[in-house]
Every structure is written in C-alpha cells, then in structure tokens.
Scaffold this motif. Sequence first.
Motif, PDB file in Angstrom:
ATOM      1  N   UNK A  17       2.839  12.420  -0.866  1.00  0.00           N
ATOM      2  CA  UNK A  17       3.884  13.112  -0.138  1.00  0.00           C
ATOM      3  C   UNK A  17       4.815  12.081   0.480  1.00  0.00           C
ATOM      4  N   UNK A  18       6.044  12.020   0.038  1.00  0.00           N
ATOM      5  CA  UNK A  18       7.044  11.116   0.582  1.00  0.00           C
ATOM      6  C   UNK A  18       8.288  11.904   0.945  1.00  0.00           C
ATOM      7  N   UNK A  19       9.176  11.290   1.733  1.00  0.00           N
ATOM      8  CA  UNK A  19      10.344  12.010   2.224  1.00  0.00           C
ATOM      9  C   UNK A  19      11.621  11.624   1.494  1.00  0.00           C
ATOM     10  N   UNK A  20      11.684  10.453   0.887  1.00  0.00           N
ATOM     11  CA  UNK A  20      12.933   9.983   0.297  1.00  0.00           C
ATOM     12  C   UNK A  20      13.118  10.600  -1.072  1.00  0.00           C
ATOM     13  N   UNK A  21      14.043  11.499  -1.177  1.00  0.00           N
ATOM     14  CA  UNK A  21      14.235  12.285  -2.392  1.00  0.00           C
ATOM     15  C   UNK A  21      14.867  11.453  -3.491  1.00  0.00           C
ATOM     16  N   UNK A  22      14.122  11.229  -4.557  1.00  0.00           N
ATOM     17  CA  UNK A  22      14.680  10.570  -5.720  1.00  0.00           C
ATOM     18  C   UNK A  22      14.911   9.097  -5.573  1.00  0.00           C
ATOM     19  N   UNK A  23      14.549   8.495  -4.446  1.00  0.00           N
ATOM     20  CA  UNK A  23      14.878   7.099  -4.229  1.00  0.00           C
ATOM     21  C   UNK A  23      13.825   6.169  -4.796  1.00  0.00           C
ATOM     22  N   UNK A  58      12.576  -2.241   8.343  1.00  0.00           N
ATOM     23  CA  UNK A  58      12.311  -1.566   9.624  1.00  0.00           C
ATOM     24  C   UNK A  58      11.756  -0.157   9.468  1.00  0.00           C
ATOM     25  N   UNK A  59      11.764   0.387   8.252  1.00  0.00           N
ATOM     26  CA  UNK A  59      11.253   1.739   8.044  1.00  0.00           C
ATOM     27  C   UNK A  59       9.730   1.728   7.919  1.00  0.00           C
ATOM     28  N   UNK A  60       9.158   2.919   7.846  1.00  0.00           N
ATOM     29  CA  UNK A  60       7.709   3.042   7.767  1.00  0.00           C
ATOM     30  C   UNK A  60       7.351   4.316   7.008  1.00  0.00           C
ATOM     31  N   UNK A  61       6.097   4.408   6.570  1.00  0.00           N
ATOM     32  CA  UNK A  61       5.637   5.609   5.877  1.00  0.00           C
ATOM     33  C   UNK A  61       5.578   6.769   6.865  1.00  0.00           C
ATOM     34  N   UNK A  62       6.278   7.856   6.519  1.00  0.00           N
ATOM     35  CA  UNK A  62       6.288   9.018   7.387  1.00  0.00           C
ATOM     36  C   UNK A  62       7.544   9.157   8.211  1.00  0.00           C
ATOM     37  N   UNK A  63       8.508   8.210   8.083  1.00  0.00           N
ATOM     38  CA  UNK A  63       9.767   8.415   8.796  1.00  0.00           C
ATOM     39  C   UNK A  63      10.551   9.525   8.106  1.00  0.00           C
ATOM     40  N   UNK A  64      11.739   9.846   8.611  1.00  0.00           N
ATOM     41  CA  UNK A  64      12.443  11.018   8.078  1.00  0.00           C
ATOM     42  C   UNK A  64      13.018  10.780   6.689  1.00  0.00           C
ATOM     43  N   UNK A  65      12.999   9.525   6.200  1.00  0.00           N
ATOM     44  CA  UNK A  65      13.436   9.253   4.838  1.00  0.00           C
ATOM     45  C   UNK A  65      14.925   9.419   4.611  1.00  0.00           C
ATOM     46  N   UNK A  66      15.727   9.468   5.662  1.00  0.00           N
ATOM     47  CA  UNK A  66      17.159   9.673   5.520  1.00  0.00           C
ATOM     48  C   UNK A  66      17.921   8.441   6.012  1.00  0.00           C
ATOM     49  N   UNK A 122       4.363  -0.041   4.355  1.00  0.00           N
ATOM     50  CA  UNK A 122       3.375  -0.974   4.899  1.00  0.00           C
ATOM     51  C   UNK A 122       3.232  -0.846   6.410  1.00  0.00           C
ATOM     52  N   UNK A 123       3.603   0.286   6.967  1.00  0.00           N
ATOM     53  CA  UNK A 123       3.431   0.553   8.396  1.00  0.00           C
ATOM     54  C   UNK A 123       3.428   2.059   8.586  1.00  0.00           C
ATOM     55  N   UNK A 124       2.869   2.500   9.713  1.00  0.00           N
ATOM     56  CA  UNK A 124       2.818   3.929  10.010  1.00  0.00           C
ATOM     57  C   UNK A 124       3.761   4.324  11.139  1.00  0.00           C
ATOM     58  N   UNK A 125       4.423   3.336  11.749  1.00  0.00           N
ATOM     59  CA  UNK A 125       5.407   3.606  12.798  1.00  0.00           C
ATOM     60  C   UNK A 125       6.298   2.380  12.922  1.00  0.00           C
ATOM     61  N   UNK A 126       7.325   2.497  13.744  1.00  0.00           N
ATOM     62  CA  UNK A 126       8.268   1.392  13.913  1.00  0.00           C
ATOM     63  C   UNK A 126       7.609   0.173  14.542  1.00  0.00           C
ATOM     64  N   UNK A 153       0.852  -1.186   0.000  1.00  0.00           N
ATOM     65  CA  UNK A 153       0.000   0.000   0.000  1.00  0.00           C
ATOM     66  C   UNK A 153       0.889   1.238   0.000  1.00  0.00           C
ATOM     67  N   UNK A 154       0.282   2.409   0.055  1.00  0.00           N
ATOM     68  CA  UNK A 154       1.031   3.666   0.040  1.00  0.00           C
ATOM     69  C   UNK A 154       1.262   4.231   1.435  1.00  0.00           C
ATOM     70  N   UNK A 155       0.210   4.245   2.249  1.00  0.00           N
ATOM     71  CA  UNK A 155       0.227   5.020   3.476  1.00  0.00           C
ATOM     72  C   UNK A 155       0.283   4.163   4.735  1.00  0.00           C
ATOM     73  N   UNK A 156       0.478   2.853   4.577  1.00  0.00           N
ATOM     74  CA  UNK A 156       0.684   1.985   5.723  1.00  0.00           C
ATOM     75  C   UNK A 156      -0.557   1.638   6.507  1.00  0.00           C
TER      76      UNK A 156
END
Length: 721
Positions: free
Chosen positions: A626-632, A545-553, A500-504, A468-471
């Motif tokens: 709206x996503x945080x990972x630039x160009x990835x 381990x990442x999720x939608x809405x993390x800092x993307x870095x 596929x998640x909204x938090x850790x 999905x997109x938004x977890x």
Amino acid sequence: MARLDQGRPRGALLSATTAAVALVGGWTVAATQQPAGFDSVRESISALAAVETPHRWIMTVALVLTGLAHVGSALMLPGLRRPGRWVLGAAGVATIGVALLPLPSRSDGALAHTIIASVSFVLLAIWPWFAADDSSTSLVRRNVARPAAVLMVVLVASLTVGARAGMPFGAHERIVAALLALWPLATAIAAWWALGHRVGGRRVRGLLTVAALTVACATGGTAATRLAPATAQTLHYSAQVQLSMDPRAANHLSARTLFGDINVGFTGFAPGIEATPQVKASIADVLSRPGVTVSSLQPGPLELSAAIRTAARDVGLRFGGGALVVVALSLGVGALVRRRRPRARTVVGASLAWVIACGAAGLGIWQTYQPVRQHDFTSTGVLGTVQRNQSLLSDVEARTAQVSPYLRNLIALSSALQDKYSPTELSQPVALRVLLVSDLHAGNEYALLRTIVEQENIDLVIDTGDLVNFGTVTEGDASGMFAGIASLPVPYLFTRGNHDATSATDRAILDRMERIPNVVLLQPSPESYTVVDAGGIRIGGFNDPRWFGDDGKRSKDKQQPAKKAFIDAFAKQESIDLLVSHEPWAVQDVPRADVVINGHMHTPDLEGNRIQVGTFTGGGPLTHFVGEEDGEELVGQPSAFDVLTFGETCRLTSVTRYRYRNVIEGRPAYDDVSLVNGSRIDTATDDRTCATPEPGTGPLGSLTIAEVPAQSTEPTPSEAD
C-alpha cells in the motif's frame, strides 16, 4: 430552421460514428495486445501509441481514423456556423497530430505531444460554442450548444485537477475523451432525426430509449468503480476492487500482481471483477518471526468474508452513483434541448433504466460469484511456478546466487565488446569504478551484487535509497539486508529514500546502517553531511525528507528545503564530482555538481548531467504494497544497475547500463546492455589528477571522510580507518 440539405446528414452520421468507434475501439483492442502490467485505469491513451509500446500501430491508426472522421464531420454536419466547422476540423487535425508526435515510451513524457494532445481536447470541447446557431437543429441552438461547450471545457480541465488529486488518470481521460467524441455523434443523430427519420412507433422508441439508457447506466456505473475503486482490507493485505469494462472478462475474477495474475472463472452472467492486491507494512512484523509459512500469512475465513462484504457494498454504491449521474445528465440534456422540465413518463423511464442496470448487475454478481459456481483457476508468471513449488521463495539470496554464472558471462561479453568498439577516450586508465544501485525494497540479492563487485573490479557501491519497503529495521533484519551489505568487500555509500523511514524524524534505518563497518552515510544527520574523497573524486549527497506513509503528494516541492540546505552548506566548498540523492527533483539544477545521481523512479534514465538508476531488484519481493504516490514508483520493472568509470582526469569516462528480468527464478532474461560516453554527462571543466584508491586495512579502505556541518563552510577531514 437552417436548411438541413446544406450539409450531408448521412455522411455526417457515418463520420461521427466512425470517430467514436475508432477511438473507443482502438484503445480497447490496443490494451488487449499489451503485456502483463499494462493498466488502462492508470495509463493514458497516448501510452498505447508510444514509440516503445508493443503493437503501437493499433492506437496510432485509431487516432488517425478518429482525426479524419472529425474532419469529415466538420465538413458534413448540417446547420453549423462556419467558425464551428473550422474549430471541429482543427480538432481533427490536432488528433492526427497526437498520432504523429507519439510519446517516447509509456513512462516518459514529451512536451510536443502534451501540447498537441491538450489542443485536441480543448478544440473538441469548444467547437459547439462557435457552431451554435438558433436557426439550426436542436443540439446546435445556442441554449444547448454553448452550455454543452462549457460543460466539456470543465471536463477537460478536470483532467489536470484529477491528476493532482490522485485520481486514476487513464480511466478519467478515457471517460472525458469518449464524451468529447460522442457529442458530434449526438449532433449528427439530431440532424438525422430532424429530417424525419424515425424508428417504429412512439412505444417502440420509448422501449429502445430505456434499453439504451440502461446500457449507458451500466457503462457509467462500471466507469465509476474504476475511477474510485473500492478497498478490501484484511490484517496484512489490502486490495483495490473494481468492475471490468471488457466483455471478455465477464464471469471472471482477476487479481493482478507483479509476479503474475490469478484468474478464477465462474458460470453465470456478470461483469468481470478486477482486484489489485497489496501488502501492508504490518506484514514486516510477521516476516521477522521464525518459521513463517504460507498458511501463517493467509487471512482467516471470517476476516476474508468481512473484507468481501465491505468491498461488495462499496462497489455497489459506486456503481449506483455512476449510473445515477448518467440518468441525471440524460434528463438534464433532454430538458435543455426541449426547453422544458422532463415529463413524468420520461423520469419514470429513466428511473426504470437505473433500476434495471443496478438490479441486473447486482443480481448477476451475487448469483455468479459463488463458490459452487467456480469452474477454473489459473495463475500465470512466477505465481504459476510458486503454485507448483512453494519453497521457491524461501531463500531469495540462494536464487540470486544461481544467477551469478549468467551475469558473469554477460559482464565478460560486455567488457570484450567495450574494449573493441568503445571510443578512444573511454579506454584511458581507470581511477575509480563505482557500482550504482537503487530501490532494492528488501530484495536481498547481495550474492548477485558481490559477483558484480568482483567481476567489474568495483571500488565502491553507491545506493540511492529505498533499501526497505516500510521504513523499519525489523523488515531489513528479516530480509537479511544489513548482513548482505556487511558481506560486500568494498565501501557502501548510502542516502536514505522515502521508504527508509516511518516519519520525518525517524532515524532507525540510518542508525542501523551506521553500525555496519563498510557503510558511509552521506547525510548522517540533519546537522551534517559527509564528503567522501575516493582517489581524488569527491562524492556527497543528502537524504530524502519524505517517509513511508506520508501523503505522497507534491514530491517535487518537498525536496526543495533539503536541496536548499545542501546548497547552502556547500556554497563555499569545492565542487562535487558525484552528487547523490533519492528523488530526481532533489538533484536537478544543483550548482557545482558535475554528475548527479538519483533512483526512486524504478526506470533508468539520462537527462543532462543526471543519471537515474533503475531498481536493482525489479522493485523487491514485496513490490505490491500500500503506497500513496500514484503512478510514481513501485511498478514492475526490469532489474537494473549501472557501472560508472572515472579516468585519471577525475572526469566520468563511461556509464555501462545493465537490465535483466526473472532473477527470482534463477533464469535471467537480459533486455539490454548499453555503453554511454561519460563526456555527454560530466559537466566538469577543471583539470585535476585522480588515482585508484589504495587498498586500506579497514572496511573503508583509503577513503578520506570529511564532515561538512549544515550551513558551514569549513570541512573537518579525518582519515578513515
């Protein structure tokens, strides 16, 4: 002062002008020849000359001309010390090398290209330091040339810092490259001036200087809006807003999306405005409601007006700030050259240029972009089709069902060609056929996936994540993803992706997937892993381990704890034939894994024993959110899937890769089908025997499921129902 006739001022002026015009003009013209989706703000100059880039010859020729012109400047600029000439000449040769060692594609890197491009930038930054001579013209004196060299080195270093900070690399690189190309031109102009060449009287030169500075302020202000785009927000949508640097885009408002562009023309005189609309996660709640219509998704007039006002204010502030930086730099360089504070009239002239640039841009935008001045509206791509038939997107699954006959014919043709032309070792008896999919992003194309399963005699499906997109489970239910998975007649192995998640700690998607009878979670919880034995072929994996809405870095760094935990848990287990996770950095260099699989990047790739799966849905129907990972990730890509075949030796025999476009319209256009010999990929060395799993009575057939606790060595096998 050094004798200026030791160089060739006229030739130097011509060479330096050629370098600047060829470079800037080259990337401008080349960008206009690219297909929809190319983004000069984010993609590098080198991408325009990449091997797979359309019309790559334009940027390649521009780079060669730029390099030759730098060599010419090194030979002809008056008053330079010899080391400076050598460094500038070497910079020109390195620039030619950038053209001769292109990137393989817009999305792929190359070490040799990166090295030669870095050398070119550094040499162009440091040549004034080595050329400095106090007996020469104003810009070559030590008190000017060496501070300028230090500043340009800082600008080059800022490219690396900016990329890590998430700044748009394409715009940043173009600004730095233009400044590096302009310094030899400024040096040539200073030499020409020192020879006594003048344009008109003092008043005329003053007016021309203000005019030139006004243009520079407008350029700097526009560039600032591209380096730091403004954001317009409504309840369910967001848009990055910036000014266009293309004169042909004047008086046009353009909104670019994966499905096509919207272009609105106005009468007037103003810079073009570019907007990149995105969808917020909150829209999943709206889509889950019954009877959703286009009008229910539209922002209200007051909401839209507030967003426009905010965006206009922020664009104006960025424009003014960028123009102010240009003024400050011009005054600073002038003071450095003359070795005294700027005169009052100089400051007044520079301020006047800033006021004219900001005032003209602001007034032009305000008068032009009015509803009464709008004169045309066009839409391209799928948006044009949707505009004519808004029911087109009402049932994505029905559209994918229409694709099935096309795909069936493609698979039949591919199989026939494979039988005729594949190497002998690819024709050995088949023990297991696996369908690899990834990054569906709420694109319910399971009707199409069922066709592939039936036509290719697939034994099981592996999904590497980003279902999905938004977890949220709400989005998966609204788009019918879970029902689609349950409709497949084979087991469905799944690892969670970063969407596929909204938090850790969020397990909602995993819990919902666990309730589907034919689903196997390869990491059902942080405390345990699942190993699937399919006819003797061992399959394992772990979640992102990442999720939608993390800092993307620092995506690579964030994968390391999850990878280490998996390696520790399987340290004394049998080796894994297929290791599955979502991101490429998670599966790289995992020991005792013969073939590793990842998705996430939306582009198919092969690297050693790593198979990168493309996006099965082209990124899904809501790619622009709206996503945080630039160009990835999350860019428009062809739909893609892979079919893996394992022989009775338990080793990978072949990988068949399919790519195609336009599924959403029901008329796919196939890009390519490729067959890869599995012996190039599989690193297994042991001799075993595997066989096709026997059909079972339950949804998981005769798969054997074994649990491996985290940091444990003893599996607990249990026969699946």
